[in-house]
Motif scaffolding. Structure first.
Motif, mmCIF file in Angstrom:
data_model
loop_
_atom_site.group_PDB
_atom_site.id
_atom_site.type_symbol
_atom_site.label_atom_id
_atom_site.label_comp_id
_atom_site.label_asym_id
_atom_site.label_seq_id
_atom_site.Cartn_x
_atom_site.Cartn_y
_atom_site.Cartn_z
ATOM 1 N N ASP A 1 9.146 42.807 59.834
ATOM 2 C CA ASP A 1 10.129 42.802 60.919
ATOM 3 C C ASP A 1 9.459 42.631 62.273
ATOM 4 O OD1 ASP A 1 12.175 43.056 59.084
ATOM 5 O OD2 ASP A 1 12.518 45.191 59.476
ATOM 6 N N LEU B 1 8.254 38.926 62.545
ATOM 7 C CA LEU B 1 9.362 37.988 62.788
ATOM 8 C C LEU B 1 9.973 38.185 64.166
ATOM 9 C CD1 LEU B 1 11.078 37.968 59.284
ATOM 10 C CD2 LEU B 1 9.715 36.135 60.330
ATOM 11 N N THR B 2 9.914 39.392 64.689
ATOM 12 C CA THR B 2 10.449 39.646 66.029
ATOM 13 C C THR B 2 9.555 39.046 67.101
ATOM 14 O OG1 THR B 2 11.546 41.659 65.277
ATOM 15 C CG2 THR B 2 11.125 41.478 67.641
ATOM 16 N N CYS C 1 9.515 28.516 63.995
ATOM 17 C CA CYS C 1 9.477 28.470 62.533
ATOM 18 C C CYS C 1 9.514 27.017 62.088
ATOM 19 C CB CYS C 1 10.656 29.243 61.938
ATOM 20 S SG CYS C 1 12.290 28.551 62.304
ATOM 21 N N TRP D 1 15.140 37.006 64.672
ATOM 22 C CA TRP D 1 15.321 37.838 63.484
ATOM 23 C C TRP D 1 16.041 39.099 63.922
ATOM 24 C CZ3 TRP D 1 15.262 37.931 58.406
ATOM 25 C CH2 TRP D 1 15.007 39.108 57.714
ATOM 26 N N SER E 1 18.860 38.999 59.054
ATOM 27 C CA SER E 1 19.052 37.548 58.995
ATOM 28 C C SER E 1 18.189 36.841 60.024
ATOM 29 C CB SER E 1 20.517 37.197 59.266
ATOM 30 O OG SER E 1 21.360 37.745 58.281
ATOM 31 N N LEU E 2 17.834 35.604 59.691
ATOM 32 C CA LEU E 2 17.139 34.714 60.606
ATOM 33 C C LEU E 2 18.208 33.827 61.234
ATOM 34 C CD1 LEU E 2 14.013 34.228 61.095
ATOM 35 C CD2 LEU E 2 14.351 32.136 59.795
ATOM 36 N N THR F 1 20.548 34.550 55.708
ATOM 37 C CA THR F 1 20.331 35.879 55.145
ATOM 38 C C THR F 1 19.621 35.610 53.829
ATOM 39 O OG1 THR F 1 22.352 36.662 56.204
ATOM 40 C CG2 THR F 1 21.423 38.044 54.444
#
Length: 155
Positions: A19, A22-23, A28, A48, A52-53, A140
């Protein structure tokens, strides 16, 4: 339900590490399926939300057209230069279109959080600017795999 990573458990990121990664990351690589079955990969900004992205895509892009035809998607977020620094996350599943396309700012409660996160992360502003050319995709993930080579023993 998200598939569990089997291989590479030793270098797998914990949920908290994933997490945080991704934060903090901004870009990407998004893989979609072309009409002839070949993969198409393109770079895109994302946020993120812990579940979900969220991808903010041009609606007149090849990526958008391919996802309209076939919503299967895989996304990789990675970082590192040297082998022992490599880390990343692969997420895959089905893209869902959220809000109007292109996005003009109509009320859509589902977009409140991702737009606030995206505006702060990528534009350093509180409110999401809408250009009438982009719209939202939500992934998701059905499956998530991660790796952090910094966890490998020094050799």
């Amino acid at each position: 339900m998200t598939a569990t990573q089997r291989r590479g458990r030793r270098i797998m990121m914990s949920t908290g590490e994933r997490d945080a990664f991704l934060t903090e990351q901004r870009t990407c690589r998004v893989a979609t399926v072309s009409p002839d079955g070949r993969p198409h990969v393109s770079a895109l900004w994302f946020v993120w939300d812990g579940t979900s992205l969220w991808l903010y895509s041009l609606t007149r892009s090849r990526r958008w057209a391919e996802l309209r035809r076939d919503p299967r998607i895989a996304v990789v977020v990675d970082d590192g230069e040297e082998y022992g620094e490599l880390r990343g996350v692969e997420l895959s599943g089905t893209a869902v279109f959220v809000g109007e396309a292109p996005r003009t700012g109509e009320d859509c409660p589902e977009l409140t959080l991702p737009e606030a996160l995206f505006a702060a992360k990528n534009f350093q502003v509180a409110a999401m600017p809408h250009d009438g050319r982009h719209a939202w995709l939500r992934l998701t993930p059905d499956a998530i795999a991660s790796w952090d080579f910094r966890k490998l023993p020094a050799g």
